[in-house]
Design a protein around this motif. Structure first.
Motif, PDB file in Angstrom:
ATOM      1  N   VAL A  57      40.734  47.796  38.304  1.00  0.00           N
ATOM      2  CA  VAL A  57      40.944  46.466  38.894  1.00  0.00           C
ATOM      3  C   VAL A  57      41.701  45.555  37.932  1.00  0.00           C
ATOM      4  O   VAL A  57      42.571  44.798  38.337  1.00  0.00           O
ATOM      5  CB  VAL A  57      39.588  45.835  39.295  1.00  0.00           C
ATOM      6  CG1 VAL A  57      39.723  44.359  39.587  1.00  0.00           C
ATOM      7  CG2 VAL A  57      39.014  46.559  40.488  1.00  0.00           C
ATOM      8  N   GLU A  58      41.364  45.667  36.643  1.00  0.00           N
ATOM      9  CA  GLU A  58      42.002  44.810  35.641  1.00  0.00           C
ATOM     10  C   GLU A  58      43.340  45.362  35.151  1.00  0.00           C
ATOM     11  O   GLU A  58      43.991  44.757  34.310  1.00  0.00           O
ATOM     12  CB  GLU A  58      41.048  44.620  34.452  1.00  0.00           C
ATOM     13  CG  GLU A  58      39.816  43.819  34.799  1.00  0.00           C
ATOM     14  CD  GLU A  58      40.121  42.361  35.108  1.00  0.00           C
ATOM     15  OE1 GLU A  58      41.086  41.798  34.532  1.00  0.00           O
ATOM     16  OE2 GLU A  58      39.399  41.778  35.930  1.00  0.00           O
ATOM     17  N   LYS A  59      43.717  46.533  35.662  1.00  0.00           N
ATOM     18  CA  LYS A  59      44.979  47.184  35.285  1.00  0.00           C
ATOM     19  C   LYS A  59      45.070  47.414  33.779  1.00  0.00           C
ATOM     20  O   LYS A  59      46.087  47.132  33.144  1.00  0.00           O
ATOM     21  CB  LYS A  59      46.166  46.377  35.793  1.00  0.00           C
ATOM     22  CG  LYS A  59      46.206  46.302  37.303  1.00  0.00           C
ATOM     23  CD  LYS A  59      47.406  45.540  37.784  1.00  0.00           C
ATOM     24  CE  LYS A  59      47.519  45.643  39.275  1.00  0.00           C
ATOM     25  NZ  LYS A  59      47.083  44.545  40.027  1.00  0.00           N
ATOM     26  N   VAL A  60      43.958  47.930  33.226  1.00  0.00           N
ATOM     27  CA  VAL A  60      43.894  48.277  31.808  1.00  0.00           C
ATOM     28  C   VAL A  60      43.952  49.787  31.694  1.00  0.00           C
ATOM     29  O   VAL A  60      43.184  50.492  32.352  1.00  0.00           O
ATOM     30  CB  VAL A  60      42.589  47.751  31.160  1.00  0.00           C
ATOM     31  CG1 VAL A  60      42.471  48.211  29.724  1.00  0.00           C
ATOM     32  CG2 VAL A  60      42.518  46.237  31.263  1.00  0.00           C
ATOM     33  N   ASN A  61      44.834  50.283  30.875  1.00  0.00           N
ATOM     34  CA  ASN A  61      45.023  51.722  30.750  1.00  0.00           C
ATOM     35  C   ASN A  61      44.507  52.207  29.388  1.00  0.00           C
ATOM     36  O   ASN A  61      45.256  52.219  28.410  1.00  0.00           O
ATOM     37  CB  ASN A  61      46.499  52.080  30.919  1.00  0.00           C
ATOM     38  CG  ASN A  61      46.713  53.571  30.995  1.00  0.00           C
ATOM     39  OD1 ASN A  61      45.788  54.324  31.270  1.00  0.00           O
ATOM     40  ND2 ASN A  61      47.935  53.996  30.749  1.00  0.00           N
ATOM     41  N   ILE A  62      43.209  52.522  29.331  1.00  0.00           N
ATOM     42  CA  ILE A  62      42.647  53.138  28.136  1.00  0.00           C
ATOM     43  C   ILE A  62      41.870  54.376  28.554  1.00  0.00           C
ATOM     44  O   ILE A  62      41.395  54.462  29.687  1.00  0.00           O
ATOM     45  CB  ILE A  62      41.736  52.193  27.318  1.00  0.00           C
ATOM     46  CG1 ILE A  62      40.519  51.767  28.129  1.00  0.00           C
ATOM     47  CG2 ILE A  62      42.508  51.012  26.791  1.00  0.00           C
ATOM     48  CD1 ILE A  62      39.481  51.027  27.326  1.00  0.00           C
ATOM     49  N   GLU A  63      41.750  55.300  27.636  1.00  0.00           N
ATOM     50  CA  GLU A  63      41.036  56.530  27.933  1.00  0.00           C
ATOM     51  C   GLU A  63      39.531  56.314  27.789  1.00  0.00           C
ATOM     52  O   GLU A  63      39.076  55.710  26.825  1.00  0.00           O
ATOM     53  CB  GLU A  63      41.478  57.626  26.975  1.00  0.00           C
ATOM     54  CG  GLU A  63      40.860  58.967  27.274  1.00  0.00           C
ATOM     55  CD  GLU A  63      41.360  60.051  26.331  1.00  0.00           C
ATOM     56  OE1 GLU A  63      40.698  61.098  26.279  1.00  0.00           O
ATOM     57  OE2 GLU A  63      42.374  59.846  25.669  1.00  0.00           O
ATOM     58  N   ILE A  64      38.789  56.795  28.771  1.00  0.00           N
ATOM     59  CA  ILE A  64      37.328  56.726  28.723  1.00  0.00           C
ATOM     60  C   ILE A  64      36.814  58.143  28.536  1.00  0.00           C
ATOM     61  O   ILE A  64      37.022  58.993  29.390  1.00  0.00           O
ATOM     62  CB  ILE A  64      36.736  56.143  30.020  1.00  0.00           C
ATOM     63  CG1 ILE A  64      37.339  54.785  30.327  1.00  0.00           C
ATOM     64  CG2 ILE A  64      35.221  56.040  29.914  1.00  0.00           C
ATOM     65  CD1 ILE A  64      36.927  54.232  31.671  1.00  0.00           C
TER      66      ILE A  64
END
Length: 72
Positions: free
Chosen positions: A13-20
């Motif tokens: 939703v926040e358009k954050v691209n990090i690996e989880i």
């Protein structure tokens, strides 16, 4: 919904691209929410509840535009 799934929803939703990673813990979640200024999802992340009057929302509320953004 697992904490991993909740984080995925928030970041989408926040358009954050990090690996989880598949093995996240609450300390990682807390640090990530603080670092990315996503504290507004803290209550929902921990309990599944929202309290919009206190600025605590879910990705569904943020996504459908029901939250009024106020300048500080």
């Amino acid at each position: 919904m697992t904490p991993h799934e909740k984080m995925q929803e928030i970041l989408k939703v926040e358009k954050v691209n990090i690996e989880i990673h598949s093995t996240i813990n609450w300390k990682w979640i807390e640090n990530t929410l603080k670092r990315l200024r996503l504290e507004k999802y803290g209550l929902w992340m921990a309990t599944g509840k929202v309290f919009p009057e206190a600025g605590q929302i879910s990705p569904a509320l943020a996504h459908n535009g029901r939250m009024k953004i106020m300048s500080q």
